[in-house]
Motif scaffolding. Sequence first.
Motif, mmCIF file in Angstrom:
data_model
loop_
_atom_site.group_PDB
_atom_site.id
_atom_site.type_symbol
_atom_site.label_atom_id
_atom_site.label_comp_id
_atom_site.label_asym_id
_atom_site.label_seq_id
_atom_site.Cartn_x
_atom_site.Cartn_y
_atom_site.Cartn_z
ATOM 1 N N SER A 73 6.988 3.340 -6.031
ATOM 2 C CA SER A 73 6.114 3.981 -5.362
ATOM 3 C C SER A 73 4.941 3.984 -7.124
ATOM 4 C CB SER A 73 5.812 4.901 -4.676
ATOM 5 O OG SER A 73 4.457 5.906 -4.443
ATOM 6 N N ARG A 99 -2.749 3.982 -3.908
ATOM 7 C CA ARG A 99 -2.033 4.233 -2.481
ATOM 8 C C ARG A 99 -1.134 2.225 -3.433
ATOM 9 N NH1 ARG A 99 -0.197 7.383 -0.366
ATOM 10 N NH2 ARG A 99 0.506 5.857 0.836
ATOM 11 N N ASP A 104 3.802 1.893 3.390
ATOM 12 C CA ASP A 104 3.630 0.692 4.832
ATOM 13 C C ASP A 104 5.244 -0.469 3.513
ATOM 14 O OD1 ASP A 104 0.989 -1.366 4.793
ATOM 15 O OD2 ASP A 104 1.834 -1.926 2.881
ATOM 16 N N VAL A 128 -3.101 -5.916 -1.107
ATOM 17 C CA VAL A 128 -3.386 -4.085 -1.711
ATOM 18 C C VAL A 128 -4.649 -4.574 -2.867
ATOM 19 C CG1 VAL A 128 -2.795 -3.030 -3.519
ATOM 20 C CG2 VAL A 128 -0.856 -3.550 -1.632
ATOM 21 N N SER A 145 3.179 6.478 -6.442
ATOM 22 C CA SER A 145 2.412 8.274 -6.282
ATOM 23 C C SER A 145 3.163 9.088 -6.945
ATOM 24 C CB SER A 145 2.656 8.592 -4.850
ATOM 25 O OG SER A 145 2.408 7.303 -3.634
ATOM 26 N N HIS A 160 0.783 -1.311 -0.086
ATOM 27 C CA HIS A 160 -0.411 -0.541 0.199
ATOM 28 C C HIS A 160 0.625 1.278 -0.333
ATOM 29 C CE1 HIS A 160 -3.500 -2.352 1.142
ATOM 30 N NE2 HIS A 160 -2.454 -3.034 2.083
ATOM 31 N N GLY A 161 2.025 1.356 -0.578
ATOM 32 C CA GLY A 161 2.769 2.619 -1.501
ATOM 33 C C GLY A 161 4.103 2.618 -0.220
ATOM 34 N N PRO A 164 -0.717 10.238 -5.717
ATOM 35 C CA PRO A 164 -0.576 9.849 -4.313
ATOM 36 C C PRO A 164 -1.894 9.027 -3.578
ATOM 37 C CG PRO A 164 -0.259 12.242 -4.563
ATOM 38 C CD PRO A 164 -1.005 11.791 -5.965
ATOM 39 N N ASP A 165 -2.948 9.579 -3.816
ATOM 40 C CA ASP A 165 -4.354 8.428 -3.908
ATOM 41 C C ASP A 165 -4.147 6.976 -3.849
ATOM 42 O OD1 ASP A 165 -6.495 8.575 -2.054
ATOM 43 O OD2 ASP A 165 -7.922 8.774 -3.649
#
Length: 439
Positions: free
Chosen positions: A280, A290, A153, A315, A282, A149-150, A287-288
Amino acid sequence: MPISGTTAAEIAGSVRDLIASGELAPQDLLPPVRTLAEELGVNRNTVASAYRQLVAAAEAVTRGRGGTAVAGVPQLASEGAWFGGRLTDLASGNPDPRLLPDALRALRGGEYRPALYGSPPVDERLAGWAVRQYAPDIGDSGFRVVVTHGAVDATERLLNAYLTRGDAVAVEDPCFLASIGTLRLNGFRTVAVAVDGQGMRPDALRAALESGVRAVVCTPRAHNPTGVSITEERAAELWEVLAGHPQVLVIEDDHFWAVSRSSYHRITPPGLSRWALVRSASKFLGPDLRLALVACDQETASRLGTRLNTGASWVSGLLQHAAHVLLTDPDVIALTARARETYVRRGDRLLARLGEHGITVPDDYRPDGLNVWVPLPTPARPVADALARRGWAVQPGGLFTSGPSEAQALRVTAAELTDEQATQFTADLADILNLPGRP
């Protein structure tokens, strides 16, 4: 204070009961070790051991000569801020939303197969794409890809897969805010590793490793907050240092990989048994969304995957589907390339305007990423406050300090900075610093 017990475990349990019942509140001081030992009729070492247990369990904090106090909920700084239109945002560390693709459209694209309990936790198409992307940078090392989740995380789960509270972790100084928060929240000890224009300094990393750190978290490019990227020469030096400590977990947080102006140079030496390269989505998909892709050795993948299986906290398959659609869409690939060029241009433009006012950033600190690190001849907090009074929101460098000293610098997010804004902002900064403009 009705603390009871004759053993360290009983005393610690009594204090925890008092905290749970509300008789002890956050920030309340516990009795001095000598005083409580005399009251309970036990050895001082027994009370000291009980207090250590409470600190290890995050129920208490030590304040040196100020004693031991009940711990409260950590107040952690984080990226992002809402200024309600009062200030021009040069502080939040956000990408330009106009350079992000339409994730909702991606959700409707392609062929989505709903993930159910027991389904593979990683979308096969996304995993295949990730393996092909990672292979040139990692080589034939038998790695696996896990989806988290990113990046934050991923880092937290990786550290908790191998470390326990109180273990030491080496991080850059200055450091990404979320990394500082993750270490504090999980009870890990931070060991600061100084950064220069080429990344982590080898001598500082060597000292951290020799002090007993069990993990290293490093940003190979577009380091937040400084924008520094590790050069090929520096990567080789760090590689050599890490090769002498094969027991250490190495996490490379390559958060800006898809929109970086710099090449990736791996610091993880071959044969290291515990490693992860985190990338990532993001900064270029939003950014949303994840989601992060984590390439790691087989053992680490198993430990990480156990915490993300489809019986617990996998996820979302829908997010993975959307990510795969976006990552393989020619229009999104073109948009990502445009974002890379735009961020480079805006960062370089800010540097040029700063230079016109005699505010110099070292040549080797060529910014990569969304932010520019601006060294100051004076403490940063008053300068940031003065800029806020003129309508500019920036972050003082001390916020990103992981070591004992406070950085005299500002972190300025240039992701949405226009030419007009860059001209006015640098003029205001020069005026606050009493620096004359250059013709």
